[in-house]
Scaffold this motif. Structure first.
Motif, PDB file in Angstrom:
ATOM      1  N   TRP A  39       0.806  -1.209   0.000  1.00 56.60           N
ATOM      2  CA  TRP A  39       0.000   0.000   0.000  1.00 56.60           C
ATOM      3  C   TRP A  39       0.846   1.270   0.000  1.00 56.60           C
ATOM      4  O   TRP A  39       0.333   2.366  -0.322  1.00 56.60           O
ATOM      5  CB  TRP A  39      -0.978   0.032   1.175  1.00 56.60           C
ATOM      6  N   SER A 183       6.837   3.019   8.488  1.00 60.75           N
ATOM      7  CA  SER A 183       5.713   2.159   8.870  1.00 60.75           C
ATOM      8  C   SER A 183       6.128   0.786   9.360  1.00 60.75           C
ATOM      9  O   SER A 183       5.266  -0.010   9.764  1.00 60.75           O
ATOM     10  CB  SER A 183       4.771   1.992   7.659  1.00 60.75           C
ATOM     11  N   ARG A 325      -4.738   5.267  12.406  1.00 68.31           N
ATOM     12  CA  ARG A 325      -6.062   5.235  11.773  1.00 68.31           C
ATOM     13  C   ARG A 325      -6.131   4.165  10.692  1.00 68.31           C
ATOM     14  O   ARG A 325      -7.134   3.451  10.565  1.00 68.31           O
ATOM     15  CB  ARG A 325      -6.383   6.615  11.178  1.00 68.31           C
ATOM     16  N   ARG A 326      -5.054   4.029   9.927  1.00 66.67           N
ATOM     17  CA  ARG A 326      -5.027   2.997   8.873  1.00 66.67           C
ATOM     18  C   ARG A 326      -5.122   1.600   9.479  1.00 66.67           C
ATOM     19  O   ARG A 326      -5.897   0.763   9.021  1.00 66.67           O
ATOM     20  CB  ARG A 326      -3.738   3.138   8.064  1.00 66.67           C
ATOM     21  N   ASN A 327      -4.339   1.350  10.510  1.00 61.54           N
ATOM     22  CA  ASN A 327      -4.315   0.017  11.108  1.00 61.54           C
ATOM     23  C   ASN A 327      -5.593  -0.316  11.870  1.00 61.54           C
ATOM     24  O   ASN A 327      -5.987  -1.480  11.953  1.00 61.54           O
ATOM     25  CB  ASN A 327      -3.092  -0.117  12.024  1.00 61.54           C
TER      26      ASN A 327
END
Length: 329
Positions: A39, A183, A325-327
């Motif tokens: 991603w 990340s 927030r993504r995880n």
């Protein structure tokens, strides 16, 4: 024409991909996704999942995309890990780089930019350190990178091939536009670890050694914003395309912060305290190293724009919140 970015799904590599796309370049990424993320590669760039040591894959990609330049980030980067497992570092950083360089020569790729490191210098220098300083690496990580620099120099002498080796100091921060950042789980970069602790992802963090010969006893490093770093890469690419000769150049700001100063900056920017523990020294860590980056400024016309520790920390903290927030989403 396309630029091949190895390790383009990783921390610095993904920033490089975004920078190249911002500049209107065509980009293809080769990454085995061992530490990177699919991603993290923008949809406008092609991702080829594979190993840079797979010469058939690399050479087919170069031919298919008409690659005129390679920017090589793929490799292993953790100093203590290299001390504990040197053979894996010589494989990932040296042997596989040799295969990639050979593929570039076979397919006639004229331009090559290599992600090197200030670890090639070691810590037995005055500061700021220039590119002409003796290379005295204190870890297999530093030696593995220096060996690749040596290979590049020999290949550039023997073939129509020009390279730039950029010796990074401590890369930190995240894309100011929030598109990518550091990340990797279990990362060891100081600012990353401090930001994870500040945002509650870690219950505490460690300071490794408070008995170094520095004003507060902790290691001193030159922290450079990742976006300034990829800007240096792009300027180096433009220089090579314009006929520039092979060169080695430092990428840093020319000033250092101690571990404790960095932690204080994170606490100041985030606005609250967090738990910090003291541990013993880690193997392979020099006491202090700060860059002289005059060569990059003169040769590339590089002028850092994000040279502020609070700016670096703020961008890193914003990325931690975006990653949360993504995880969680």
């Amino acid at each position: 024409m396309a630029v091949l970015v190895t390790g383009g799904a990783g921390y610095i590599g993904s920033h490089m991909v975004w920078k190249l796309l911002d500049e209107g370049e065509e980009v293809v990424v080769i990454d085995r996704l061992s530490t990177g993320f699919e991603w993290a590669v923008p949809p406008e760039a092609e991702l080829v999942v594979g190993d840079i040591a797979d010469q058939d894959l690399v050479e087919a990609t170069i031919a298919r995309r008409n690659v005129d330049a390679i920017i090589h980030f793929a490799g292993s980067i953790i100093v203590p890990e290299s001390v504990a497992d040197p053979l894996s570092y010589y494989l990932n950083n040296t042997v596989k780089s040799r295969a990639l360089i050979e593929s570039a020569v076979r397919k006639g790729v004229p331009h090559f930019i290599f992600s090197s490191t200030a670890a090639v210098y070691g810590g037995k220098h005055g500061e700021p350190v220039t590119e002409d300083a003796l290379t005295l690496p204190e870890s297999p990580y530093g030696r593995s990178k220096l060996m690749t620099e040596m290979m590049l120099a020999d290949v550039a002498t023997a073939h129509p091939f020009a390279y730039t080796a950029l010796r990074y100091f401590n890369v930190s921060g995240a894309d100011p536009n929030g598109r990518t950042g550091q990340s990797t789980k279990g990362a060891t970069h100081l600012i990353k670890v401090a930001c994870e602790t500040a945002t509650g992802k870690r219950s505490s963090m460690d300071v490794y050694g408070t008995d170094y010969p520095t004003p507060d006893g902790t290691c001193i490093r030159d922290y450079i914003h990742v976006w300034d770093l990829v800007e240096a890469h792009y300027l180096a690419l433009k220089r090579l395309r314009a006929g520039g000769e092979s060169i080695v150049a430092n990428c840093g700001y020319g000033k250092g912060y101690s571990v404790l100063q960095v932690i204080d900056a994170v606490k100041r920017v985030v606005g609250h305290d967090f738990e910090v523990n003291v541990s013993g020294r880690r193997a392979g860590d020099p006491a202090r190293i700060v860059a002289n980056a005059d060569r990059a400024r003169a040769e590339f016309g590089w002028g850092p724009r994000l040279d502020n520790i609070d700016t670096i920390v703020l961008d890193a903290l914003r990325w931690e919140e975006a990653l949360k927030r993504r995880n969680n989403g």
